[in-house]
Enzyme design. Sequence first.
Site, PDB file in Angstrom:
ATOM      1  CB  SER A 201      27.863  57.804  65.929  1.00  0.00           C
ATOM      2  OG  SER A 201      29.226  57.480  66.081  1.00  0.00           O
ATOM      3  CE  LYS A 202      26.210  63.588  62.354  1.00  0.00           C
ATOM      4  NZ  LYS A 202      25.889  64.956  62.362  1.00  0.00           N
ATOM      5  NE  ARG A 203      31.103  62.128  67.664  1.00  0.00           N
ATOM      6  CZ  ARG A 203      30.274  61.651  68.587  1.00  0.00           C
ATOM      7  NH1 ARG A 203      30.682  60.784  69.463  1.00  0.00           N
ATOM      8  NH2 ARG A 203      29.016  62.031  68.621  1.00  0.00           N
TER       9      ARG A 203
END
Length: 403
Positions: A201-203
């Site tokens: 994920s981006k996170r």
Amino acid sequence: MVKVRFAPSPTGILHVGGIRTALFNYFFAKSSGGSFVLRNEDTDQSRKVEGSLEATIESLKWLGISWDDMVTQSERLAEYQKYAQELVDKGLAREEEGAIRFIVDKNQGTISWTDAVGNKEISYESENIEDFIILKADGFPTYHLAKVVDDHLMEITHVLRGEDWIPSAPKHIMLYKAFGWDVPTFAHLPNVMGTDGKKLSKRRGAKSVLDFRKEGYLAQALLNYLMLLGWSPKNDREILSKDEMEKIFSLENVNSSPAIFDERKLQWMNGEYIRITQNSELKSQILEFDPGLKDIDENLLLAMIEPAKTRMKTLAEFGVLIAPFMNDLPTEKSQVRKDLYEVFEKIENWDKETLLNNIKSYLDEKNLRFPDIYEALIGVRAGLPLADVFEILGKERTLILLK
Ligand code: GLU
């Protein structure tokens, strides 16, 4: 006719999982003679990140993915408002402080569909689904309404999206039914996980497509590798051209278990692509990647590609590999370097076989190994195949280099 869409929200970078969804849609459209639409789902204005749509478009173009049409949801507000009002008029939705909420009929029992991925039935009990907002007080639709209205009006036949959207599907099915519309086929694609088994994920620092370009990956290699995240062509082949995938992609061969993104595997594949790319084409790609190399004589650069491509995994490595032989070797001169100078000075037939034989006899005589020569010449224990490089440089230039 098959019609699919890729519907990114412009809320950040397009990472590996997102682009994989785009690719499966594209290749499904191509292999079934259908069309592929790009839909900019920008209805959540508060989460909008400047530049993300542009980056998505650039990423798709770099990978060679084209679309037949593009729509932007924020330009279609009147449409969604009209359909939300229709549900209010039918008594299927109610207005509250300017927003419109869909009323879930909890007595309708089980909502189910057969998902095209894994051909399995998925069901939800309607009594567990809460009434949900379809139009916000600011006049913007929520994702649920905008998705259903657009998929219907655009005549989308198959909805290919990440499996995170499975819990939203019963809401969508209820909306299609409330409008009296056909429900498209759903195909929920397996998640893409990192090698640590956690979802990318981006996170969690997942890279964007454009990061891979910056690191020297070839578009074709990235495209090919991403396609294998959840799709296995028959007979388990791995290197597949874009043309070929456009013919053979099928939803039946999409797996329902999570796919693992392994960057080392991608690197390996990139190296394979580098080796099958023609030298002149590779030269253009290298110069585009590393314009500073334009200072080197063009023919010399082209010649160096042959030995370098056997050692490269990314375009970025080319400049690093050839640098020691293009400039000056370190000023400090080792004994090995002095010896090699003497050995080479005597060679008359300056070809790689002779050079290699001479290097080998020298190594035998001194009880040394190849890594020792690299160390002595360029300060690291591996590098380009030496005989090939010295043949390309020619006797004069090689001796100047070693002096
Ligand atoms: N806008 C949604 C997303 O960002 C699209 C989901 C769908 O394809 O229906 O993932």
